[in-house]
Design a protein around this motif. Sequence first.
Motif, short mmCIF file in Angstrom:
data_model
loop_
_atom_site.label_atom_id
_atom_site.label_comp_id
_atom_site.label_asym_id
_atom_site.label_seq_id
_atom_site.Cartn_x
_atom_site.Cartn_y
_atom_site.Cartn_z
N LEU A 174 6.37 5.44 -11.16
CA LEU A 174 7.65 5.83 -11.75
C LEU A 174 8.24 7.03 -11.03
CD1 LEU A 174 6.32 5.38 -15.31
CD2 LEU A 174 8.29 4.13 -14.45
N PHE A 175 9.55 7.04 -10.93
CA PHE A 175 10.27 8.05 -10.16
C PHE A 175 11.52 8.49 -10.91
CE2 PHE A 175 8.06 7.17 -6.11
CZ PHE A 175 7.49 5.94 -6.40
N TRP A 176 11.88 9.74 -10.69
CA TRP A 176 13.20 10.23 -11.07
C TRP A 176 13.89 10.75 -9.80
CZ3 TRP A 176 16.22 10.01 -15.31
CH2 TRP A 176 15.63 9.70 -16.54
N TYR A 177 15.13 10.28 -9.61
CA TYR A 177 15.96 10.77 -8.53
C TYR A 177 17.19 11.46 -9.13
CZ TYR A 177 13.65 8.23 -4.70
OH TYR A 177 12.75 7.78 -3.76
N VAL A 178 17.75 12.41 -8.37
CA VAL A 178 18.98 13.09 -8.78
C VAL A 178 20.03 12.87 -7.70
CG1 VAL A 178 18.24 15.30 -7.76
CG2 VAL A 178 20.02 15.27 -9.51
N GLN A 179 21.26 12.67 -8.15
CA GLN A 179 22.39 12.51 -7.23
C GLN A 179 23.46 13.52 -7.60
OE1 GLN A 179 24.60 8.75 -7.35
NE2 GLN A 179 24.81 8.81 -5.13
N TYR A 180 23.63 14.54 -6.75
CA TYR A 180 24.70 15.50 -6.95
C TYR A 180 26.01 14.88 -6.48
CZ TYR A 180 20.82 18.64 -7.68
OH TYR A 180 19.67 19.22 -8.18
N PRO A 181 27.14 15.38 -6.96
CA PRO A 181 28.43 14.77 -6.62
C PRO A 181 28.60 14.59 -5.12
CG PRO A 181 28.71 16.40 -8.35
CD PRO A 181 27.27 16.49 -7.92
N ASN A 182 28.98 13.39 -4.73
CA ASN A 182 29.28 13.04 -3.34
C ASN A 182 28.07 13.20 -2.40
OD1 ASN A 182 32.03 12.49 -3.96
ND2 ASN A 182 32.40 14.70 -3.94
N GLN A 183 26.90 13.07 -2.95
CA GLN A 183 25.70 13.15 -2.12
C GLN A 183 24.81 11.93 -2.36
OE1 GLN A 183 23.57 16.85 -2.10
NE2 GLN A 183 25.43 18.08 -2.35
N GLY A 184 23.78 11.82 -1.53
CA GLY A 184 22.82 10.74 -1.70
C GLY A 184 21.81 11.09 -2.79
N ARG A 239 0.81 -1.22 0.00
CA ARG A 239 0.00 0.00 0.00
C ARG A 239 0.84 1.26 0.00
NH1 ARG A 239 -3.51 -0.65 5.16
NH2 ARG A 239 -1.74 -1.86 5.86
N ASP A 240 2.14 1.11 -0.18
CA ASP A 240 3.00 2.25 0.05
C ASP A 240 3.82 2.66 -1.15
OD1 ASP A 240 3.36 0.32 2.84
OD2 ASP A 240 2.39 2.29 2.93
N VAL A 241 3.42 2.23 -2.34
CA VAL A 241 4.26 2.50 -3.49
C VAL A 241 4.38 3.98 -3.78
CG1 VAL A 241 4.03 0.27 -4.60
CG2 VAL A 241 2.29 2.02 -4.97
N GLY A 242 3.44 4.80 -3.28
CA GLY A 242 3.54 6.23 -3.54
C GLY A 242 4.38 6.97 -2.53
N ASN A 243 4.70 6.30 -1.42
CA ASN A 243 5.48 6.99 -0.40
C ASN A 243 6.90 7.25 -0.87
OD1 ASN A 243 3.29 6.80 1.26
ND2 ASN A 243 4.08 5.09 2.44
N THR A 244 7.41 8.43 -0.54
CA THR A 244 8.77 8.77 -0.94
C THR A 244 9.77 7.96 -0.13
OG1 THR A 244 8.13 10.99 -1.60
CG2 THR A 244 10.47 10.63 -1.11
N ILE A 245 10.76 7.45 -0.80
CA ILE A 245 11.88 6.77 -0.15
C ILE A 245 13.03 7.77 -0.08
CG2 ILE A 245 13.52 4.87 -0.30
CD1 ILE A 245 11.44 3.26 -1.77
N TYR A 246 13.51 8.01 1.14
CA TYR A 246 14.56 9.00 1.39
C TYR A 246 15.88 8.28 1.57
CZ TYR A 246 10.67 12.19 2.28
OH TYR A 246 9.54 12.94 2.16
N PHE A 247 16.91 8.79 0.90
CA PHE A 247 18.23 8.16 0.93
C PHE A 247 19.22 8.94 1.79
CE2 PHE A 247 18.23 4.74 -2.22
CZ PHE A 247 17.00 4.93 -2.81
N GLY A 248 20.13 8.20 2.40
CA GLY A 248 21.27 8.81 3.07
C GLY A 248 22.36 9.12 2.06
N GLU A 249 23.48 9.67 2.56
CA GLU A 249 24.55 10.07 1.67
C GLU A 249 25.50 8.93 1.35
OE1 GLU A 249 24.56 14.85 2.42
OE2 GLU A 249 26.40 13.72 2.72
N GLY A 250 25.32 7.81 1.98
CA GLY A 250 26.08 6.63 1.62
C GLY A 250 27.35 6.44 2.43
N SER A 251 27.79 5.20 2.45
CA SER A 251 29.09 4.84 3.03
C SER A 251 29.96 4.34 1.88
CB SER A 251 28.93 3.72 4.07
OG SER A 251 28.29 4.17 5.22
#
Lengths: 119, 111
Positions: free
Chosen positions: B33-43, A102-114
């Motif tokens: 459908l989604f579009w995401y953007v990744q700036y340099p060295n960011q998530g 039921r959540d396909v519209g919810n935004t997925i938020y990403f971290g900056e990564g390791s």
Amino acid sequence: GAGVSQSPSNKVTEKGKDVELRCDPISGHTALYWYRQSLGQGLEFLIYFQGNSAPDKSGLPSDRFSAERTGGSVSTLTIQRTQQEDSAVYLCASSLAKGAGRDVGNTIYFGEGSWLTVV
Amino acid sequence: AQSVTQLDSQVPVFEEAPVELRCNYSSSVSVYLFWYVQYPNQGLQLLLKYLSGSTLVKGINGFEAEFNKSQTSFHLRKPSVHISDTAEYFCAVRPAEKLVFGKGTKLTVNP
């Protein structure tokens, strides 16, 4: 916190050593994801946690990879006996989720990564 | 199985020129459908998403995308780009809980 927090931001390790990568999702988000981003491979799904349900581990590339999520919040991705091909950026993400598709519209938020480099 | 193809791995453009980043998908179920953007060295940061309704979707930073079901496409457009739009752009489909990404398009905006 305000966003998804990951640590360490950079890690250089020797081949054969174990590494742990940590993810703090956005407060209140019950869904948590790990993705791997490597050159030429794009973004690969690794594992998904939703509440108390069994995690979806279908993307883990080998049994050297494992992840856990304690108390429904913080998650740790562990890579045992690291290999050079494990070098990549490991991205964690979270979202609000009720599950059951039921959540396909919810935004997925990403971290900056390791950023992991195995030498 | 669902998959996403981003037709261009790199797109160089001049500042103030229009740009289109192409995305095609395949899916046996209803797609989101989604579009995401990744700036340099960011998530990754969400630019826009299509769930239902109008096929023209507007996002942040002046970007928009059009869902075309017959052509299974979701191309991203901006009428006039800035240097600050230099980044990598990812198209994704979400058939269920997880996102399936394309391999990304690196947009470089030159002065």
